[in-house]
Design an enzyme around this catalytic site. Structure first.
Site, PDB file in Angstrom:
ATOM      1  N   LYS A  85       0.835  -1.208   0.000  1.00  0.00           N
ATOM      2  CA  LYS A  85       0.000   0.000   0.000  1.00  0.00           C
ATOM      3  C   LYS A  85       0.865   1.251   0.000  1.00  0.00           C
ATOM      4  O   LYS A  85       0.659   2.175  -0.773  1.00  0.00           O
ATOM      5  CB  LYS A  85      -0.904   0.000   1.245  1.00  0.00           C
ATOM      6  N   ASN A  86       1.871   1.281   0.884  1.00  0.00           N
ATOM      7  CA  ASN A  86       2.670   2.503   1.028  1.00  0.00           C
ATOM      8  C   ASN A  86       3.573   2.765  -0.170  1.00  0.00           C
ATOM      9  O   ASN A  86       4.138   3.845  -0.289  1.00  0.00           O
ATOM     10  CB  ASN A  86       3.522   2.445   2.305  1.00  0.00           C
ATOM     11  N   ARG A 129      -4.243  10.322   5.337  1.00  0.00           N
ATOM     12  CA  ARG A 129      -3.176  11.298   5.462  1.00  0.00           C
ATOM     13  C   ARG A 129      -2.250  11.346   4.245  1.00  0.00           C
ATOM     14  O   ARG A 129      -1.763  12.398   3.827  1.00  0.00           O
ATOM     15  CB  ARG A 129      -2.375  10.894   6.702  1.00  0.00           C
ATOM     16  N   CYS A 143      -4.354   8.574  10.460  1.00  0.00           N
ATOM     17  CA  CYS A 143      -4.221   7.786  11.680  1.00  0.00           C
ATOM     18  C   CYS A 143      -4.065   8.669  12.912  1.00  0.00           C
ATOM     19  O   CYS A 143      -3.387   9.683  12.864  1.00  0.00           O
ATOM     20  CB  CYS A 143      -2.984   6.914  11.596  1.00  0.00           C
ATOM     21  N   ARG A 161       1.999  14.234  13.770  1.00  0.00           N
ATOM     22  CA  ARG A 161       2.307  13.986  12.361  1.00  0.00           C
ATOM     23  C   ARG A 161       2.256  15.257  11.515  1.00  0.00           C
ATOM     24  O   ARG A 161       1.378  15.423  10.651  1.00  0.00           O
ATOM     25  CB  ARG A 161       1.383  12.920  11.790  1.00  0.00           C
ATOM     26  N   ASP A 210       5.795   0.411  11.865  1.00  0.00           N
ATOM     27  CA  ASP A 210       4.532  -0.203  11.435  1.00  0.00           C
ATOM     28  C   ASP A 210       4.395  -1.663  11.869  1.00  0.00           C
ATOM     29  O   ASP A 210       3.361  -2.286  11.620  1.00  0.00           O
ATOM     30  CB  ASP A 210       4.392  -0.105   9.909  1.00  0.00           C
ATOM     31  N   ILE A 268       9.541   6.781  16.556  1.00  0.00           N
ATOM     32  CA  ILE A 268       9.089   7.527  15.362  1.00  0.00           C
ATOM     33  C   ILE A 268       7.830   8.360  15.662  1.00  0.00           C
ATOM     34  O   ILE A 268       7.769   9.535  15.331  1.00  0.00           O
ATOM     35  CB  ILE A 268       8.795   6.572  14.175  1.00  0.00           C
ATOM     36  N   ARG A 279      -8.097  -0.903   5.468  1.00  0.00           N
ATOM     37  CA  ARG A 279      -7.232   0.061   4.784  1.00  0.00           C
ATOM     38  C   ARG A 279      -5.903  -0.576   4.439  1.00  0.00           C
ATOM     39  O   ARG A 279      -5.239  -0.181   3.511  1.00  0.00           O
ATOM     40  CB  ARG A 279      -6.962   1.267   5.705  1.00  0.00           C
TER      41      ARG A 279
END
Ligand code: UD1
Length: 418
Positions: free
Chosen positions: A22-23, A92, A116, A121, A305, A327, A397
């Site tokens: 996805k990313n 986002r 999220c 962020r 993640d 992070i 998602r």
């Protein structure tokens, strides 16, 4: 909204295919804004987020069609440069259209992102990078409007910490800017490299692939791309960890184990057996899991993640584990839910101290963010009794056909309307 029902305490066994990342797919789709013609992107997962970015591109005038996992996108007649709050608020990563829209149209208006609930962020790096390339920026009514009267010009940006989407946004803006741009302390995640490869295939001139210093020599125009989305390393890691948590053995195909260096070392240290080949990976849990410590870092460090999923695994380990998140500041929302299932976890600043227990018990829990959902899923697979995870739209998602894949591994899971 849906809920996920898991009847746990059943070992996983079987083989599943890992989807495209996805990313990686999101920036690849955004990059189609840079050039007219049909772009071809293979191995694109069909997820809520990929549908959202396509819906966003449609509002700009793009056309697209899907043939299996191949996506064709055409952005010839762009007639709008505004990304509305309605779409951006649900994801986002919509901010990824800012750089390419500005580069192609000379103007872009994008709602400030939500997404999220894992901390502040900010997007200051994205904005500073565009400013350094000569863009004028205006923040008003929750929108950022960026314009570059003549053209973006080459600029240098240094990220205080490597930002994945920040690097991607600046890359996409810089490829069509006049002159040379440099991104210092750039993110080196494989998803960034996937985008670099797509841009190079379109005719962009980029040096420093896979390094933290990317130099971009702007070109006048680009050609349409044909590119394959890399396998999803987070999905791969999530299933590896799930086998560790629930027990059993599995083979994951169509993945790239070399994208998970830190996780594989850590899982082996926890006592899992892992056999890697170029495009697949085998995992089994021969005995009780040993406790290990982890600290999240930018790539190639341990991915944030996968932190929540790893915590579910450590909940069932033999000792004490310290999990430190560096992070995002608010990424322990799964802790309260795991505790409802019997996990023993204390939070101390940005560390969670996890004391392994013998057994987790099914409970009603809530999915608070994307990765927390996957953590609770792993815990539910291992737990005695039934776990009901509500608000699982987050899982939709991230994970393509998650219920089907878990069922293929022998899990008793189903989705129900809440
Ligand atoms: C991406 C991933 C997300 C992953 C994260 C970190 C996508 C679509 N999402 O998110 O799944 O969890 O990388 O690996 O690829 N920061 C700033 N200012 C900025 C941008 C970032 O201070 O302008 C900070 C963030 O608060 C965070 C750190 O930089 O502390 C890294 O964040 P970043 O890499 O930008 O995350 P995303 O790209 O949003």
């Amino acid at each position: 909204m849906d809920k996920l029902i898991i009847d746990g305490a059943r070992k996983l066994q079987g083989e599943i295919r890992i989807s495209g990342a996805k990313n990686a797919a999101l920036p690849l789709i955004a990059a189609t804004l840079l050039a007219p013609g049909w772009h071809i992107i293979h191995n694109v997962p069909d997820l809520r987020d990929t549908r959202t970015i396509l819906a966003l591109l449609e509002t700009f005038g793009a056309e697209w069609k899907r043939e299996g996992s191949t996506l064709l996108v055409k952005t010839d007649s762009l007639n709008n440069f505004e990304a509305s709050y309605d779409l951006v608020k649900t994801m986002r990563a919509s901010i990824l259209v800012l750089g390419p829209l500005l580069a192609r149209m000379g103007k872009a208006k994008v709602s400030l992102p939500g997404g999220c609930a894992i901390g502040a962020r900010p997007i200051d790096f994205h904005l500073q990078g565009l400013k350094n390339m000569g863009a004028s920026l205006d923040l008003e009514d929750g929108y950022v409007t960026a314009s570059a009267q003549n053209h973006l010009t080459g600029g240098t940006i240094y990220f205080d910490v490597p930002s994945v989407t920040g690097t991607e946004n600046i890359l996409m803006a810089a490829v069509l800017a006049k002159g040379e741009s440099v991104i210092k302390n750039a993110a080196r995640e494989p998803e960034v490299t996937n985008l670099v490869d797509m841009l190079i295939s379109m005719g962009a001139r980029i040096e420093g692939r896979e390094t933290d210093r990317l130099t971009i020599h702007g070109v006048k125009s680009l050609n349409p791309a044909e590119i394959t989305t890399i396998p999803d390393r987070i999905e791969t890691g999530t299933y590896l960890i799930a086998v560790g948590t629930a027990g059993g053995e599995a083979t994951l195909t169509h993945c790239n184990p070399s994208h998970l260096p830190a996780l594989i070392v850590k899982l082996r240290a926890a006592g899992l057996i892992i056999k890697e080949s170029e495009n697949s990976i085998f995992v089994s849990r021969p005995a009780k899991v040993q406790s290990i410590d982890i600290k999240t870092h930018p790539y190639p460090g341990f991915p944030t993640d996968l932190q929540a999923q790893l915590m579910a695994l450590m909940s069932l380990s033999t000792g004490l584990s310290v999990i430190t998140e560096t992070i995002f500041e608010n990424r322990f929302m799964h802790v309260a839910e795991l505790k409802r299932m019997g996990a023993e976890i204390k939070i101390n600043g940005n560390s969670a101290i996890v004391k392994g227990v013998n057994q987790l018990n099914g409970a009603q829990v809530m999915a608070t963010d994307l990765r927390a959902s996957a953590s609770l899923g792993g815990a539910g697979l291992a737990a005695q009794g039934v776990t009901e995870i509500s608000r699982i739209y987050h899982l939709d998602r991230e994970n393509e056909d998650m219920v089907g894949k878990l069922q293929a591994l022998g899990a008793r899971v189903s989705k129900e309307k809440e």
